[in-house]
Design an enzyme around this catalytic site. Structure first.
Site, PDB file in Angstrom:
ATOM      1  N   CYS A 169       6.692   5.792  -9.813  1.00 23.94           N
ATOM      2  CA  CYS A 169       6.778   5.633  -8.450  1.00 23.94           C
ATOM      3  C   CYS A 169       7.789   4.353  -8.203  1.00 23.94           C
ATOM      4  CB  CYS A 169       5.302   5.505  -7.729  1.00 23.94           C
ATOM      5  SG  CYS A 169       4.334   4.107  -8.517  1.00 23.94           S
ATOM      6  N   CYS A 178       2.034  10.808  15.529  1.00 27.32           N
ATOM      7  CA  CYS A 178       3.020  10.529  14.429  1.00 27.32           C
ATOM      8  C   CYS A 178       3.613  11.550  13.629  1.00 27.32           C
ATOM      9  CB  CYS A 178       2.255   9.340  13.563  1.00 27.32           C
ATOM     10  SG  CYS A 178       2.776   9.383  11.957  1.00 27.32           S
TER      11      CYS A 178
END
Ligand code: SAH
Length: 460
Positions: free
Chosen positions: A414, A165
């Site tokens: 966030c 990944c």
């Protein structure tokens, strides 16, 4: 009753993608009717197959890119379009950053109603936005009769088998290879979500980017792992291996980790640093997943706090005390508040191992602890830092902050939308937005972190 829409399910049409949603989906219009198209980019002209129609909008599948967006690039990862992890790998990284910056500005202007008087600093991206995550949770399953270890496809629990990944630590490749060969050689049973049978559910890995220490934890639906010595023998020679353990999760649930850890080899935790502050990380601890950009973000928070050494600082939503401990060296006293008791235990332990004596931590909801302390003990703050989850701060907490009247508020966010909402509330109550810095912590996804400095109009 079926709605009458301009498009029907299974029809095809050609549209130009004009915008992108929060999860990286392309948004375009067909004769005024909005379509959401996964994997389509702003600037693309695409042929799409309509999947689902609602009254005012619908969802369509990308069939063909007729004219590619100038920002379309070849994703680095072979499975980028299947995997649910990265939603923007096919969008040029510079353009990803521009869009994130724009999203933050839009939220401050439209939701915050603040159009001037502040400096929007250029977003800080990563020099190399790959291999940045220090934590991975690989689901394990059986697909077409074969062992599959990888990541879930978008919006499903179908595992896309993969060997690497490109946003995870590279060390994972060796780890997954070892675990895969162990599971095959020893014919260990694999968990099946539907029948709730089988043993191996997930593989959790963590890597300390500064220390190079590695943790591997196998999450199992049982009490023990047959042949565990063989697994340990394979893993322990990987450079940096520090901690190998099992996590017991026998619940029928999507929650990955259970509460119980069974150590197999090495230490029960790994150690890592953010700046000069050391952290102990166990399989169950919360820890920021992009350590490089976390440091950048915290340094900005420190700069915005403008500490000179004599200040009392409150760090609300403090988690394991990362920001509190980062600020402690520059402040007289730091108080942290966090709702999860285990995180506060970690915060106290982290203060202890760093020899930090001017940080104190409280368990509880920030919107309850702060007014309580303020009402009873008349506590004081020069600077208040908040780093809430996506839903932002409770209004009652913002009211207490205003009553406490700190000179500065540093807001770490966030979610730009709730940030915009909360900035509006504070700016109507005497706090002026001065500086805004977006930081890209999650390259190739739609998420963006922002840190803001607000100053009280009434203090010099
Ligand atoms: N500042 C930390 C963690 C930020 S994540 C860091 O940088 O690592 C947000 C944190 O807020 C989580 O740890 C979550 O458990 C906590 N939290 C959520 N709701 C809360 C509340 N009402 N009061 C206090 N903490 C809360």
């Amino acid at each position: 009753m079926k709605e009458d829409t301009i498009l029907k399910k299974n029809e095809e049409c050609i549209i130009r993608i004009e915008d992108m949603g929060n999860d990286g989906e392309g948004i375009g219009k067909y004769q005024g009717y909005t379509l959401f198209v996964k994997n389509a980019l702003v600037g693309d002209t695409v042929r799409v197959h309509v999947m689902k129609c609602k009254k005012n909008y619908g969802y369509a599948r990308l069939v063909e890119v007729i004219e590619p967006s100038p920002y379309r690039v070849e994703p680095k990862c072979k499975i980028a379009f299947q995997c649910g992890g990265c939603t923007l790998q096919h969008l040029d990284y510079e353009e990803q950053l521009r869009r994130k910056q724009k999203k933050v500005t839009d939220c401050i202007e439209r939701l915050g109603g603040i159009t001037e008087g502040y400096v929007m600093e250029p977003i800080i991206g990563m020099e190399t936005p790959y291999y940045y995550r220090n934590k991975a949770q690989f689901p394990v399953g059986i697909k077409n009769g074969k062992l599959a270890i990888g990541f879930y496809a978008g919006g499903s629990h179908t595992i896309i088998d993969t060997e690497n990944c490109c946003i995870q630590a590279k060390e994972n490749e060796d780890i997954i290879r070892c675990v895969r060969s162990f599971l095959e050689e020893e014919r260990i049973s694999i968990y099946n979500e539907e029948t709730h049978e089988g043993l191996i559910r997930h593989i959790l890995t963590r890597v300390g980017f500064v220390t190079g220490e590695i943790m591997v934890c196998l999450i199992i639906n049982g009490n023990d792992l047959p042949g565990k010595e063989k697994l340990v023998n394979k893993l322990k020679d990987i450079k940096g291996m520090t901690s190998i353990s099992l996590n017991i999760n026998k619940e029928k649930t999507n929650v990955i980790l259970g509460n119980k850890i069974k150590p197999l080899w090495g230490e029960p935790y790994i150690t890592d640093y953010i700046g000069a502050v050391k952290f102990r990380i166990s399989p169950l601890s919360f820890y920021q997943v992009n350590p490089v950009q976390t440091r950048v973000l915290y340094e900005k928070a420190l700069e915005f706090a403008g500490l000179e050494g004599n200040e009392t600082v409150w760090d609300l939503y403090c988690g394991i005390g990362t920001i509190s401990l980062f600020l402690a060296a520059k402040a007289k006293k730091v108080y942290g508040v966090e709702i999860i008791p285990q995180a506060i235990e970690d915060a106290r332990e982290n203060a202890r191992i760093n020899g930090i004596e001017n940080a104190e931590f409280f368990i509880g909801a920030a919107e309850e602890v702060l007014p309580e302390k303020f009402g009873q003990e008349k506590i004081y703050a020069d600077v208040i830092v908040v780093d809430p989850p996506r839903k932002g701060c409770a209004e009652s907490l913002l009211d207490t902050i205003v009553l406490m009247a700190p000179k500065k508020v540093v807001y770490v966010s966030c979610d730009p939308a709730t940030l915009g909402r909360d900035l509006k509330y504070l700016s109507a109550r005497g706090y002026e937005l001065k500086r805004v810095q977006a930081v890209d912590q999650f390259g190739h996804t739609g998420h963006v972190e922002t840190v803001c400095q607000l100053c009280s109009k009434y203090s010099s």
